[in-house]
Design a protein around this motif. Structure first.
Motif, PDB file in Angstrom:
ATOM      1  N   GLU A 183      64.922  62.091 -30.551  1.00  0.00           N
ATOM      2  CA  GLU A 183      63.630  61.735 -29.974  1.00  0.00           C
ATOM      3  C   GLU A 183      62.748  61.033 -30.997  1.00  0.00           C
ATOM      4  OE1 GLU A 183      61.908  65.399 -28.717  1.00  0.00           O
ATOM      5  OE2 GLU A 183      63.364  65.745 -27.110  1.00  0.00           O
ATOM      6  N   SER A 186      58.088  62.966 -29.773  1.00  0.00           N
ATOM      7  CA  SER A 186      57.929  63.539 -28.433  1.00  0.00           C
ATOM      8  C   SER A 186      56.602  64.269 -28.306  1.00  0.00           C
ATOM      9  CB  SER A 186      59.083  64.491 -28.123  1.00  0.00           C
ATOM     10  OG  SER A 186      59.096  65.562 -29.055  1.00  0.00           O
ATOM     11  N   ASN A 188      54.729  67.398 -26.971  1.00  0.00           N
ATOM     12  CA  ASN A 188      55.020  68.777 -26.563  1.00  0.00           C
ATOM     13  C   ASN A 188      53.718  69.571 -26.526  1.00  0.00           C
ATOM     14  OD1 ASN A 188      58.088  69.409 -26.381  1.00  0.00           O
ATOM     15  ND2 ASN A 188      57.906  68.051 -28.152  1.00  0.00           N
ATOM     16  N   THR A 194      59.798  69.190 -24.248  1.00  0.00           N
ATOM     17  CA  THR A 194      61.172  68.726 -24.440  1.00  0.00           C
ATOM     18  C   THR A 194      61.849  69.677 -25.417  1.00  0.00           C
ATOM     19  OG1 THR A 194      60.747  67.310 -26.372  1.00  0.00           O
ATOM     20  CG2 THR A 194      60.398  66.345 -24.181  1.00  0.00           C
ATOM     21  N   SER A 196      62.922  68.880 -28.200  1.00  0.00           N
ATOM     22  CA  SER A 196      62.385  68.488 -29.511  1.00  0.00           C
ATOM     23  C   SER A 196      63.377  68.753 -30.637  1.00  0.00           C
ATOM     24  CB  SER A 196      61.064  69.222 -29.784  1.00  0.00           C
ATOM     25  OG  SER A 196      60.382  68.644 -30.869  1.00  0.00           O
TER      26      SER A 196
END
Length: 272
Positions: A183, A186, A188, A194, A196
């Motif tokens: 990723e 991302s 979060n 996610t 992550s």
């Protein structure tokens, strides 16, 4: 044996290329840039990537040899001061090779553009220009997560030491039949979540991205950027094709990793 030389235009590279042409010709080799048996790349990893995409439709019959003339060459087994050794190895060539997995990328768009297929040696990424990427991520056809962030990267094992590594991905031994998702920044929080974390997917599975409707996607296939696609869906899987390197003395992968990212440990070992 028919040989093609693919190179960059830097002065030290051109010097090496001229030497190769002269001495390979004197040794009885012929040259064929259209349908070679061996492609010698002279430069660095970028030159090798360029040659790979140039000859991607002939991978079943071509082997690659990399000559390094820059600062870092992860795909190159030879240095520019070893050209005589390389020529001697070519003279006794018996067809030996080592093969590595490639990434098959299928791109489906919202417009009338036909479905496109690409082969990828290192990685493929998807981003948006100045906006957050929103995309559902599927593994083997099942929804895994809804991603929000700067972008997503899918890499091959050999590509795990490139962009994916800079994103925090794992380094994979290239004989593994696997893909890796990493990723880019991302989001979060309490609304969006996610995993992550890098995700490693086996060869019997495939990855699908279905991004939200937008017209500003940037899709990369190795060093090639495509920014005129209204992307509907991208499918990634291990390709049927392989890249093959002539293995006269193909360097151990972990030795490459150590040399590229850590450096010699001789001094430390000597102090123990």
């Amino acid at each position: 044996m028919k040989i093609a030389i693919h190179n960059n235009k830097k002065p030290n590279t051109l010097k090496a290329v001229n030497y190769l042409y002269k001495n390979l010709k004197q040794s009885g080799f012929s040259f064929d840039v259209e349908h070679p048996d061996i492609v010698i790349t002279v430069g660095g990893d970028g030159t090798l990537l360029s040659a790979f995409h140039h000859y991607a439709d002939q991978l079943d019959r071509i082997r690659f040899v990399g000559v390094h003339t820059g600062h870092l060459g992860f795909y190159t087994d030879w240095r520019d001061y070893e050209l005589n050794d390389l020529i001697r190895a070519l003279k006794v060539d018996s067809g030996q090779s080592v093969a590595y997995p490639l990434l098959d990328v299928k791109v489906t768009c919202n417009d009338k553009r036909p479905v496109e297929h690409f082969l990828c040696l290192n990685e493929s990424t998807i981003k948006r220009l100045g906006s957050t990427l929103r995309s559902n991520v599927y593994i083997k056809g099942k929804l895994f997560e809804s991603f929000r962030g700067d972008g997503l990267c899918v890499s091959t094992p050999t590509g795990s030491t490139a962009y994916s590594k800079s994103l925090g991905g794992a380094v994979l031994q290239p004989s593994l039949e696997a893909l890796q998702i990493t990723e880019m920044a991302s989001i979060n929080n309490r609304v969006y979540r996610t995993l992550s974390s890098p995700i490693i997917v086996s060869s019997d599975e495939y990855i699908t991205f279905r991004p939200s409707v937008a017209e500003d996607y940037v899709l990369t296939i190795d060093h090639i950027a495509l920014n005129d696609r209204q992307v509907k869906q991208i499918d990634y899987r291990i390709a049927d094709e392989r890249i093959r390197f002539a293995s006269y003395r193909h360097m151990n992968f972990w030795h490459r990793v150590e040399g590229a990212f850590i450096g010699s440990q001789d001094d430390e070992d000597g102090d123990r």
